[in-house]
Design a protein around this motif. Structure first.
Motif, PDB file in Angstrom:
ATOM      1  N   ASP A   1      58.166 127.045  35.085  1.00  0.00           N
ATOM      2  CA  ASP A   1      57.320 128.019  35.772  1.00  0.00           C
ATOM      3  C   ASP A   1      57.326 129.371  35.064  1.00  0.00           C
ATOM      4  O   ASP A   1      56.372 130.149  35.169  1.00  0.00           O
ATOM      5  CB  ASP A   1      57.790 128.199  37.231  1.00  0.00           C
ATOM      6  CG  ASP A   1      57.414 127.005  38.088  1.00  0.00           C
ATOM      7  OD1 ASP A   1      56.529 126.226  37.684  1.00  0.00           O
ATOM      8  OD2 ASP A   1      58.016 126.838  39.167  1.00  0.00           O
ATOM      9  N   ALA A   2      58.421 129.656  34.353  1.00  0.00           N
ATOM     10  CA  ALA A   2      58.523 130.943  33.656  1.00  0.00           C
ATOM     11  C   ALA A   2      58.095 130.843  32.187  1.00  0.00           C
ATOM     12  O   ALA A   2      57.890 131.853  31.521  1.00  0.00           O
ATOM     13  CB  ALA A   2      59.965 131.457  33.731  1.00  0.00           C
ATOM     14  N   TYR A   3      57.965 129.613  31.714  1.00  0.00           N
ATOM     15  CA  TYR A   3      57.722 129.391  30.279  1.00  0.00           C
ATOM     16  C   TYR A   3      56.256 129.585  29.902  1.00  0.00           C
ATOM     17  O   TYR A   3      55.360 129.255  30.657  1.00  0.00           O
ATOM     18  CB  TYR A   3      58.158 127.964  29.916  1.00  0.00           C
ATOM     19  CG  TYR A   3      57.788 127.562  28.507  1.00  0.00           C
ATOM     20  CD1 TYR A   3      58.531 128.016  27.420  1.00  0.00           C
ATOM     21  CD2 TYR A   3      56.672 126.753  28.262  1.00  0.00           C
ATOM     22  CE1 TYR A   3      58.183 127.655  26.123  1.00  0.00           C
ATOM     23  CE2 TYR A   3      56.321 126.391  26.973  1.00  0.00           C
ATOM     24  CZ  TYR A   3      57.081 126.837  25.908  1.00  0.00           C
ATOM     25  OH  TYR A   3      56.726 126.490  24.630  1.00  0.00           O
ATOM     26  N   HIS A   4      56.045 130.094  28.695  1.00  0.00           N
ATOM     27  CA  HIS A   4      54.712 130.069  28.103  1.00  0.00           C
ATOM     28  C   HIS A   4      54.872 129.834  26.614  1.00  0.00           C
ATOM     29  O   HIS A   4      55.884 130.233  26.018  1.00  0.00           O
ATOM     30  CB  HIS A   4      53.970 131.397  28.362  1.00  0.00           C
ATOM     31  CG  HIS A   4      54.707 132.583  27.805  1.00  0.00           C
ATOM     32  ND1 HIS A   4      54.629 132.954  26.485  1.00  0.00           N
ATOM     33  CD2 HIS A   4      55.562 133.453  28.379  1.00  0.00           C
ATOM     34  CE1 HIS A   4      55.403 134.016  26.272  1.00  0.00           C
ATOM     35  NE2 HIS A   4      55.984 134.342  27.406  1.00  0.00           N
ATOM     36  N   PRO A   5      53.914 129.154  25.988  1.00  0.00           N
ATOM     37  CA  PRO A   5      54.030 128.923  24.548  1.00  0.00           C
ATOM     38  C   PRO A   5      54.188 130.257  23.821  1.00  0.00           C
ATOM     39  O   PRO A   5      53.526 131.242  24.167  1.00  0.00           O
ATOM     40  CB  PRO A   5      52.715 128.232  24.195  1.00  0.00           C
ATOM     41  CG  PRO A   5      52.259 127.592  25.461  1.00  0.00           C
ATOM     42  CD  PRO A   5      52.710 128.526  26.552  1.00  0.00           C
ATOM     43  N   GLY A   6      55.042 130.276  22.851  1.00  0.00           N
ATOM     44  CA  GLY A   6      55.293 131.522  22.130  1.00  0.00           C
ATOM     45  C   GLY A   6      56.591 132.191  22.562  1.00  0.00           C
ATOM     46  O   GLY A   6      57.128 133.034  21.846  1.00  0.00           O
ATOM     47  N   LEU A   7      57.075 131.813  23.738  1.00  0.00           N
ATOM     48  CA  LEU A   7      58.355 132.368  24.195  1.00  0.00           C
ATOM     49  C   LEU A   7      59.462 131.910  23.253  1.00  0.00           C
ATOM     50  O   LEU A   7      59.502 130.746  22.852  1.00  0.00           O
ATOM     51  CB  LEU A   7      58.651 131.874  25.621  1.00  0.00           C
ATOM     52  CG  LEU A   7      59.880 132.478  26.319  1.00  0.00           C
ATOM     53  CD1 LEU A   7      59.661 133.953  26.645  1.00  0.00           C
ATOM     54  CD2 LEU A   7      60.209 131.705  27.606  1.00  0.00           C
ATOM     55  N   ARG A   8      60.349 132.821  22.878  1.00  0.00           N
ATOM     56  CA  ARG A   8      61.431 132.479  21.955  1.00  0.00           C
ATOM     57  C   ARG A   8      62.769 132.618  22.675  1.00  0.00           C
ATOM     58  O   ARG A   8      62.908 133.360  23.645  1.00  0.00           O
ATOM     59  CB  ARG A   8      61.419 133.433  20.743  1.00  0.00           C
ATOM     60  CG  ARG A   8      60.102 133.530  20.029  1.00  0.00           C
ATOM     61  CD  ARG A   8      59.975 132.601  18.868  1.00  0.00           C
ATOM     62  NE  ARG A   8      61.118 132.630  17.956  1.00  0.00           N
ATOM     63  CZ  ARG A   8      61.345 131.685  17.044  1.00  0.00           C
ATOM     64  NH1 ARG A   8      60.530 130.657  16.948  1.00  0.00           N
ATOM     65  NH2 ARG A   8      62.384 131.769  16.242  1.00  0.00           N
ATOM     66  N   ALA A   9      63.750 131.903  22.119  1.00  0.00           N
ATOM     67  CA  ALA A   9      65.069 131.895  22.762  1.00  0.00           C
ATOM     68  C   ALA A   9      65.648 133.300  22.875  1.00  0.00           C
ATOM     69  O   ALA A   9      66.318 133.632  23.857  1.00  0.00           O
ATOM     70  CB  ALA A   9      66.015 130.995  21.981  1.00  0.00           C
ATOM     71  N   GLU A  10      65.394 134.143  21.877  1.00  0.00           N
ATOM     72  CA  GLU A  10      66.014 135.472  21.857  1.00  0.00           C
ATOM     73  C   GLU A  10      65.270 136.497  22.726  1.00  0.00           C
ATOM     74  O   GLU A  10      65.746 137.622  22.903  1.00  0.00           O
ATOM     75  CB  GLU A  10      66.137 135.999  20.422  1.00  0.00           C
ATOM     76  CG  GLU A  10      64.825 136.226  19.700  1.00  0.00           C
ATOM     77  CD  GLU A  10      64.335 135.004  18.929  1.00  0.00           C
ATOM     78  OE1 GLU A  10      64.719 133.878  19.309  1.00  0.00           O
ATOM     79  OE2 GLU A  10      63.569 135.181  17.965  1.00  0.00           O
ATOM     80  N   ASP A  11      64.130 136.107  23.290  1.00  0.00           N
ATOM     81  CA  ASP A  11      63.370 137.040  24.124  1.00  0.00           C
ATOM     82  C   ASP A  11      64.089 137.318  25.450  1.00  0.00           C
ATOM     83  O   ASP A  11      64.644 136.401  26.052  1.00  0.00           O
ATOM     84  CB  ASP A  11      61.973 136.477  24.439  1.00  0.00           C
ATOM     85  CG  ASP A  11      61.098 136.343  23.205  1.00  0.00           C
ATOM     86  OD1 ASP A  11      61.476 136.921  22.158  1.00  0.00           O
ATOM     87  OD2 ASP A  11      60.079 135.637  23.289  1.00  0.00           O
ATOM     88  N   ALA A  12      63.989 138.558  25.887  1.00  0.00           N
ATOM     89  CA  ALA A  12      64.564 138.888  27.199  1.00  0.00           C
ATOM     90  C   ALA A  12      63.897 138.071  28.305  1.00  0.00           C
ATOM     91  O   ALA A  12      64.504 137.773  29.334  1.00  0.00           O
ATOM     92  CB  ALA A  12      64.406 140.382  27.478  1.00  0.00           C
ATOM     93  N   ALA A  13      62.639 137.691  28.075  1.00  0.00           N
ATOM     94  CA  ALA A  13      61.900 136.929  29.091  1.00  0.00           C
ATOM     95  C   ALA A  13      62.337 135.463  29.164  1.00  0.00           C
ATOM     96  O   ALA A  13      61.873 134.730  30.040  1.00  0.00           O
ATOM     97  CB  ALA A  13      60.403 137.002  28.812  1.00  0.00           C
ATOM     98  N   ASN A  14      63.195 135.039  28.232  1.00  0.00           N
ATOM     99  CA  ASN A  14      63.698 133.656  28.290  1.00  0.00           C
ATOM    100  C   ASN A  14      64.724 133.558  29.417  1.00  0.00           C
ATOM    101  O   ASN A  14      65.833 134.079  29.308  1.00  0.00           O
ATOM    102  CB  ASN A  14      64.350 133.286  26.945  1.00  0.00           C
ATOM    103  CG  ASN A  14      64.952 131.890  26.950  1.00  0.00           C
ATOM    104  OD1 ASN A  14      64.515 131.015  27.709  1.00  0.00           O
ATOM    105  ND2 ASN A  14      65.961 131.683  26.104  1.00  0.00           N
TER     106      ASN A  14
END
Lengths: 640, 131
Positions: free
Chosen positions: A47-60
């Motif tokens: 539900d929180a994921y979107h393509p382009g999200l990376r492991a190191e992102d705060a949004a992960n």
């Protein structure tokens, strides 16, 4: 509104560590379709994921969920699932740990926690029933996982430190080492997939749960009790020894069968020759320090071994969390030749907060590079690396975990990163270091799970439990084992039509798929993935675990729902893996395993049969309804 | 008949506390148990405390009305409800917190009437009901 169901606390916490906001969310009917644990964590993550999200992102987000059986008196019901993007693979990272932390979380009134954002300062999140407190934790930076546990327990409840459950990162997690682990209560680690690095990037040193007096209702106690008792009786009748005999027996069996991986999977025979009798010298038995195993909540298996070293260079080492797989990793792959050396490496990796499966792979890759002349002391910062050189290996581990020096920081990104910079051999599948089973040595039916696993090079989520396939049986016992296997009708005949040798690539594909479905169920319920290792799949997914779920929660879980759960988890992993560039070509072991035969020992001459594996992969895609060319779920059959 | 503890065989799984709580409260937890496991993680030292292992029997002397007595058959203590004034002195006196005050009065381990649930479930034989 909070649901009044059995088994669940009914709500989970969403904690934004940047804004320090805390929200309680209820489990809704949609989330309940995902059962709990791994299933719910995957859904909440997606539900929180979107393509382009990376492991190191705060949004992960770091999503941690217990299962509806976690904390119940069901054998091995201690587990908690952790899901986030993995820094090792950038695909979905799926990890899992036992102990008592998850049970404490449910007693505190929460099924799960989602950690969002990234804090500016180091903090610990303390959960005390309904209260959530952010504890400044700068002074814990650099502390290992054991010290972190000790200091937080002293700070929060000096009188009853055992009532403070700490899920911590060590120095490796702080430094963003890609294979950093999360460690709960000293020894229970969510080790695979780098979840410690994710928490470290959020500057969360620990998530602490304080014991409280809460409990979890059960809808149908007599039915649950009967099912649970039945499972415990199965354990008594099928008991595999753990403790010292189990530990040394496993290592002995691996040595006799030639199952010990050689140095960085080179083709020769491993020199590992550890005498069980010598191990027994280090086992101290007293009421204060025990010789037999240690258990997680409700577990009859006691799979952690305790040792105390009273002499030698590691005198004073006390470790109560030893598992035999570490012997294959540190002893086999890295060439350490003494029990004490293996145990020291295991302890140091626990305390530094690194996954020892990956860490030992990285170390063996680095030693290999050094021995082959691809790197020198100039590269390693002055450390001369050699097989079995404990001092050098421990030094490298410390440097990696503390991010000391360019080489150590590169090694902290994994063995693929080393191989990309210096050449050499890296034993990974889809970016994750293999756990240690050489596929040339182990039967394919056991090791092939590496290629399909929702982690990468790790057969634990699918075929690792197929230990019954590693035994030699007389024909009548073999038929009895087949008879007891609780595999859905039709599928069992596809896999084992007449013997315990899977029926060609199609049978093997069925075996993997069914193993995945079973493990997705167990990890969603809160049961240990290794439970069926002992019980040889003698308890059925639907009529045992499904009914157990029903008696605890009051909700139904039939065979179709179990299949759908497995499909959803596997498809979610696969979609994200596809988004970061993995495809069918990555469902493979490195070439060495197909091309370089084992030169000595019981496995002499063996390589993996590439065309057989490729046919198995094709059959597996077909069973899953995935595209035969790309290995990705087809859009029209995608269920997430 | 006694509930015997073999500390060396205890793996610290806390199943005994869970099934005790479940039997009493119909819910899963540790807090409702009338026995306790103390875990020392770093040394794997686990200590099981139940009513039969008590050496002080402080509850007996704490009760001013003689409502609490030793059950010689099971080695645990027994509260006689008719005599009890529900003052809570026994609850305070128990060194391990194994007597719980409920609405009807204090409750202590009665060995499940002679077939203790904890011993039935203990997977390691650390708790055994000796007949």
């Amino acid at each position: 509104m909070k649901l009044q169901l059995g088994g669940y606390a009914g709500k989970y916490l969403c904690i934004d560590v940047n804004s320090r906001s805390v929200k309680a969310r209820s489990l809704d009917s949609r989330l309940l379709e995902y059962v709990g644990g791994l299933g719910m964590a995957t859904r909440v993550f997606m539900d929180a994921y979107h393509p382009g999200l990376r492991a190191e992102d705060a949004a992960n987000p770091l999503v941690i969920f217990t299962g509806p059986l976690t904390g119940t008196p069901v054998p091995t019901a201690s587990r908690t699932a952790v899901v986030s993007l993995s820094p090792q693979t950038n695909a979905l990272g799926i990890s899992n740990f036992g102990g008592f932390w998850g049970t404490a979380l449910k007693h505190a009134g929460w099924d799960g926690i989602v950690i969002e954002g990234a804090s500016n300062e180091w903090i610990s999140v303390v959960i005390d029933g309904e209260d959530v407190v952010f504890l400044p934790s700068e002074e814990l930076v650099g502390k290992d996982t054991w010290s972190t546990q000790d200091q937080l327990a002293q700070r929060l409840d000096a009188e009853h430190p055992d009532k403070v459950h700490v899920l911590a990162v060590g120095p490796a997690g702080e430094q963003g080492v890609h294979y950093a682990s999360l460690t709960a209560d000293y020894f229970s680690s969510a080790s695979r997939c780098g979840m410690g690095a994710v928490m470290g990037q959020k500057r969360v040193k620990a998530i602490v749960v304080r014991d409280c007096d809460g409990n979890i209702p059960v809808v149908d106690v007599p039915s649950m009790r009967a099912k649970s008792m039945h499972a415990f009786e199965k354990h008594r009748s099928m008991r595999v020894p753990f403790g010292l005999d189990g530990y040394t027996g496993f290592v002995n069996r691996c040595q006799q069968n030639g199952w010990v991986p050689n140095r960085n999977f080179h083709a020769g025979r491993s020199s590992l020759n550890l005498d069980p009798q010598i191990a027994k010298n280090f086992i101290v038995s007293s009421p204060d320090f025990r010789k037999c195993g240690r258990s997680c909540h409700g577990c009859p298996n006691s799979c952690f071994l305790s040792v105390e070293l009273q002499t030698g260079k590691y005198r004073g080492l006390k470790n109560t969390g030893l598992i035999p797989a570490a012997v294959l990793c540190w002893g086999g792959r890295c060439g350490i030749s003494t029990w004490e050396g293996v145990w020291k490496c295991e302890e140091v990796s626990d305390r530094l907060g690194v996954d020892f499966f990956s860490a030992s792979t990285v170390v063996s890759c680095a030693i290999d590079l050094f021995k082959s002349g691809r790197i020198t002391r100039d590269d390693t910062g002055g450390v001369a690396l050699d097989w079995g050189d404990e001092a050098a290996i421990l030094e490298l581990l410390h440097r990696i975990a503390h991010g000391q020096g360019e080489f150590a920081r590169l090694a902290g990104k994994g063995s693929d990163a080393l191989a990309r910079s210096f050449g050499g051999f890296s034993s990974t599948v889809r970016g994750l270091e293999m756990w240690g089973a050489d596929p040339r040595l182990f039967p394919l039916s056991y090791s092939i799970g590496d290629l399909f696993s929702f982690r990468g090079g790790d057969n634990i989520p699918n075929t690792h439990n197929m230990h019954f396939l590693l035994h030699s049986y007389s024909p009548d016992v073999e038929q009895a084992v087949i008879g007891d296997l609780q595999i859905p009708r039709g599928i069992k005949e596809e896999i084992f039509p007449s013997s315990l040798i899977p029926n060609g690539p199609r049978g093997l594909a069925h075996l993997v798929r069914w193993g995945e479905e079973f493990n997705c169920l167990l990890s969603s319920l809160g049961i240990c993935m290794l439970e069926q290792d002992i019980l040889h799949f003698s308890l059925a997914a639907d009529t045992h675990y499904g009914k157990l779920y029903e008696s605890v929660t009051g909700l139904t879980l039939d065979a179709d729902a179990i299949t759908k759960l497995g499909d959803r988890i596997m498809n979610s992993y696969r979609v994200i893996a596809g988004n970061v560039g993995f495809n069918a070509a990555h469902d493979s072991w490195p070439d060495r395993f197909y091309e370089e035969p084992i030169t000595e020992g019981p496995g002499r001459g063996r390589v993996v049969n590439r065309s057989y594996v490729q046919e198995t992969i094709r059959q597996y895609y077909d069973l899953r309804g995935w595209d035969p060319e790309t290995g990705m779920p087809k859009a029209n059959r995608l269920v997430l | 008949m006694q509930l015997e503890v073999d500390t060396i065989s205890c793996s610290g799984c806390r199943l005994c506390e869970t099934v005790c709580t479940l039997r009493r409260t119909r819910a899963c937890g540790y807090s409702g148990a009338l026995m306790k496991v103390v875990r020392k993680e770093l040394t794997s030292a686990f200590f099981i405390k139940h009513c039969g292992t008590c050496e002080t029997r402080a509850c007996l002397s704490a009760c001013n009305v003689g409502a609490i007595n030793l059950d010689a058959k099971h080695g645990s203590v027994h509260v006689t409800r008719d005599q009890c004034r529900i003052c809570g002195a026994c609850v305070d006196a128990c060194p391990d917190g194994l007597i719980v005050l409920e609405d009807e009065g204090p409750v202590s381990c009665d060995m499940c009437g002679g077939d203790p649930e904890c011993a039935r479930f203990c997977p390691n034989g650390a708790l055994q009901w000796r007949r």
